[in-house]
Design an enzyme around this catalytic site. Structure first.
Site, short mmCIF file in Angstrom:
data_model
loop_
_atom_site.label_atom_id
_atom_site.label_comp_id
_atom_site.label_asym_id
_atom_site.label_seq_id
_atom_site.Cartn_x
_atom_site.Cartn_y
_atom_site.Cartn_z
N GLU A 35 57.07 -57.07 -42.83
CA GLU A 35 57.54 -55.75 -42.43
C GLU A 35 58.90 -55.57 -43.10
O GLU A 35 59.78 -56.43 -42.96
CB GLU A 35 57.69 -55.69 -40.90
CG GLU A 35 57.99 -54.30 -40.44
CD GLU A 35 58.28 -54.22 -38.94
OE1 GLU A 35 58.02 -55.18 -38.21
OE2 GLU A 35 58.79 -53.16 -38.54
N ARG A 259 54.44 -71.20 -36.65
CA ARG A 259 55.69 -70.86 -37.32
C ARG A 259 56.44 -72.12 -37.70
O ARG A 259 56.38 -73.12 -37.00
CB ARG A 259 56.60 -70.11 -36.35
CG ARG A 259 56.35 -68.67 -36.33
CD ARG A 259 57.20 -67.96 -35.31
NE ARG A 259 56.76 -66.60 -35.36
CZ ARG A 259 57.32 -65.66 -36.13
NH1 ARG A 259 58.42 -65.92 -36.81
NH2 ARG A 259 56.82 -64.47 -36.20
N LYS A 269 64.55 -61.89 -38.35
CA LYS A 269 65.25 -60.85 -39.10
C LYS A 269 66.21 -60.07 -38.21
O LYS A 269 67.30 -59.70 -38.63
CB LYS A 269 64.24 -59.89 -39.74
CG LYS A 269 63.61 -60.43 -41.00
CD LYS A 269 62.62 -59.42 -41.57
CE LYS A 269 61.22 -59.78 -41.20
NZ LYS A 269 60.25 -58.75 -41.22
P1 ATP Z 1 60.94 -61.84 -38.00
O1 ATP Z 1 61.19 -62.16 -36.58
O2 ATP Z 1 61.85 -62.57 -38.90
O3 ATP Z 1 60.92 -60.35 -38.27
P2 ATP Z 1 58.16 -61.58 -38.36
O4 ATP Z 1 57.02 -62.52 -38.21
O5 ATP Z 1 58.21 -60.43 -37.44
O6 ATP Z 1 59.48 -62.41 -38.32
P3 ATP Z 1 57.15 -60.32 -40.69
O7 ATP Z 1 57.85 -59.51 -41.70
O8 ATP Z 1 56.19 -59.65 -39.81
O9 ATP Z 1 58.26 -61.05 -39.84
O10 ATP Z 1 56.50 -61.60 -41.36
C1 ATP Z 1 55.73 -61.62 -42.53
C2 ATP Z 1 54.89 -62.86 -42.53
O11 ATP Z 1 55.71 -64.02 -42.46
C3 ATP Z 1 53.97 -62.89 -41.32
O12 ATP Z 1 52.68 -63.25 -41.74
C4 ATP Z 1 54.58 -63.94 -40.44
O13 ATP Z 1 53.58 -64.57 -39.71
C5 ATP Z 1 55.26 -64.89 -41.43
N1 ATP Z 1 56.40 -65.57 -40.82
C6 ATP Z 1 57.49 -65.00 -40.26
N2 ATP Z 1 58.31 -65.95 -39.75
C7 ATP Z 1 57.74 -67.14 -40.02
C8 ATP Z 1 58.09 -68.50 -39.75
N3 ATP Z 1 59.22 -68.82 -39.10
N4 ATP Z 1 57.25 -69.47 -40.17
C9 ATP Z 1 56.12 -69.15 -40.83
N5 ATP Z 1 55.72 -67.91 -41.10
C10 ATP Z 1 56.51 -66.90 -40.72
MG MG Z 2 57.43 -58.63 -37.34
#
Ligand code: ATP
Ligand code: MG
Length: 554
Positions: A35, A259, A269
């Site tokens: 995102e 994760r 983020k």
């Molecule tokens: P954040 O809390 O940082 O926004 P998020 O999962 O909401 O994390 P996204 O932009 O939706 O962020 O993530 C893109 C991809 O990265 C998704 O498929 C998510 O599952 C993966 N991802 C995010 N954080 C991790 C992590 N700590 N370990 C492994 N994969 C991750």
């Molecule tokens: Mg997200």
């Protein structure tokens, strides 16, 4: 990237190999779906390496798809940084795509559900919907709007799109099962009204698909064979499968992995954004940030981050990888490729009293003992030199092998020197030390027979140049800052030390962005983008040894 045929397959590789062997898929297509609401962090790096790594390993491909369904938090700055980070890590997306490009198709599919009596417009407030949701042990209640006819729902949904209702006035919900043991199946929201400007679609839409409605269908539109996501989406799989079945579209299949978090870092983020906005760091790419761009600016190589992701591997259980492992990976990489240079961070003047005034001498030293092709570089020796303040002690403890009154030390790739005088100012501070050198001890031609235990780095005062050097420490003081009530309170107050007047050898003065060095005995360094002609700035990527781990063991 694990291409070694001896390493056992991880569970996703097993699934993919079985799918290819059975002919279920001729080739595979994965995707990385961020995102665009912030810069990517080290947790995302693991997901990028996984998705692109599988695509490469099995001769398939990987899309980069922006899940840009929330206009309020998203921005093109983030889109651009994400594309840059993925490419920098060494991966080229087969396609760069946007969920927002599917808004029209998603809208049409929502109407298909409405026609089938599988979706309805609900005028309940958010509170009412929450109250009717039930609990995991108690079924929910049907909304009073659940039995509106498809015709009426269609008209209402069109009005929603036409902007006839204010924000939050109503929602479109799937009509599934308010008693499902999976809470996500209790008539999930598909659309909400938000009169907000979107970074790509502008003001075209005032209804936006919920993530759950956009995500599964986007995978299906792209014909993603293996849709890999993190564990918290496991309960959503049932909904994605339900939508695919209702619409009769390409059956992407979702697989979940745990994760990856990293100690002393934040992998959210939202929280990283707070660090930037509140000025705890300078920017998203501040070298203290656990973002991919932060690691890049800090001097990490893409190979070291890929190696780290490979080593922590893949699992079904959440794990916190050790930051020391990442540091180990970058040291391993830089040891092979970084050119060695001398720098003095905290200079102390040394006068070689038996060396002729005004005379200098050319010496040579290796660029990289690990790389025989790296060649040598010139060093200048002279009467006035600089060494590190802490390579001299007036009253040394036993087993101190560096310089002290009467003591001897070797200047690396130069001569053995012996200290005979300490010069102090009126306040008793040491201003310079006086030494003699042993002319027959020149490195490579040493006939002195002397064997001092200490070897220290140094610079000639005649040609040392000034530089700013930035030293970094852990951003947080605790291993798991995310678990703290106030993670900001655990920031390490000493996470940055700026040395404005460090000294470097002339060969470093015009170092270019992207060049990486080992400053002998001090660590690995890279050029910071703040550097300007005549004003070099270096970041310490990592120390030579794991000083932190040692500190912890004390
Ligand atoms: P954040 O809390 O940082 O926004 P998020 O999962 O909401 O994390 P996204 O932009 O939706 O962020 O993530 C893109 C991809 O990265 C998704 O498929 C998510 O599952 C993966 N991802 C995010 N954080 C991790 C992590 N700590 N370990 C492994 N994969 C991750
Ligand atoms: Mg997200």
């Amino acid at each position: 990237m694990s291409t070694n045929s001896n390493t056992p397959l991880n569970f996703l590789e097993e699934i993919i190999e079985a799918d290819l062997a059975s002919g279920k898929h001729k080739t595979i297509l994965t995707r990385f779906p961020p995102e665009p609401n912030g810069y990517l962090h080290i947790g995302h790096a693991t997901s990028i390496c996984l998705n692109f790594g599988l695509g490469l390993k099995y001769g398939g491909a990987t899309n980069l798809r922006f899940d840009d369904t929330n206009p309020v938090t998203e921005d093109t700055e983030y889109v651009e940084s994400i594309i840059e980070d993925v490419r920098w890590l060494g991966f080229e997306p087969a396609n760069i795509l946007y969920a927002s490009d599917y808004f029209e198709q998603l809208y049409e599919w929502a109407k298909v559900l409405i026609q089938k009596g599988k979706a309805y417009v609900d005028f309940s407030t958010a509170e009412e919907i929450a109250a009717m949701k039930g609990t995991p042990t108690m079924p929910g209640q049907n909304s009073p709007y659940r039995d509106t006819t498809p015709e009426e729902n269609m008209a209402l949904f069109e009005k929603m799109r036409a902007g006839e209702f204010p924000d939050g006035h109503c929602t479109l919900r799937a009509k599934i099962d308010m008693a499902s043991s999976n809470m996500i199946m209790r008539d999930p929201l598909l659309y909400r009204i938000k009169h907000a400007h979107h970074h790509r679609t502008g003001d075209k839409w005032c209804i936006y698909p919920m993530y759950d409605w956009a995500h599964g269908q986007s995978d299906s539109i792209e014909k993603i064979t293996h849709s890999i996501c993190t564990l918290e989406f496991a309960p959503h799989r049932e909904l994605y499968d339900w939508c695919i079945e209702q619409l009769g579209i390409f059956p992407s299949k979702q697989y979940e992995f745990a994760r990856r978090n990293v100690s002393y870092a934040i992998t959210s983020k939202r929280k990283l954004k707070l660090l930037v906005e509140e000025g705890h760091v300078r920017s998203w790419d501040d070298p203290r940030m656990p973002t991919i761009s932060g690691f890049r600016r800090r001097g990490y190589t893409p190979a070291s981050i890929r190696e780290f992701c490979d080593r922590i591997g893949l699992g079904k259980r959440e794990m916190v990888a050790d930051m020391s492992l990442l540091e180990f990976c970058i040291r391993e990489d830089l040891n092979k490729i970084a050119l060695r240079r001398f720098a003095v961070l905290d200079p102390l003047k040394v006068v070689i009293t038996n060396y002729p005034e005004g005379q200098t001498e050319a010496l040579e030293t290796e660029n990289n003992p690990e790389d025989p092709n790296a060649g040598n570089r010139p060093l200048t020796f002279g009467r006035e030199l600089w060494i590190e303040q802490d390579d001299f002690m007036e009253n040394p403890p036993p087993k101190y092998f560096r310089l002290s009154p009467g003591g001897m030390v070797r200047l690396k790739s130069a001569y053995i020197i012996q200290c005979h005088d300490v010069v102090k100012d009126a306040n008793g501070h040491i201003t310079e030390i006086h030494c003699t050198y042993v002319p027959e001890s020149r490195s490579g031609q040493d006939t002195s027979g002397l064997k001092p235990k200490g070897v220290i780095h140094w610079l000639a005062a005649s040609n040392a140049q000034k530089a700013e050097v930035r030293l970094y420490d852990r951003l947080f003081q605790v291993e798991d800052p995310a678990s703290e009530e106030d993670f900001l309170a655990t920031l390490n107050p000493h996470n940055l030390q700026v040395i404005e007047n460090a000294l470097i050898e002339p060969a470093l003065a015009d170092a270019k962005l992207g060049e990486r060095f080992q400053f002998t005995r001090l660590g690995y360094f890279c050029v910071d983008p703040d550097a300007q002609p005549g004003k070099p700035v270096f970041n310490r990527t990592v120390t030579l040894k794991d000083a932190w781990a040692k500190e912890q063991q004390k």
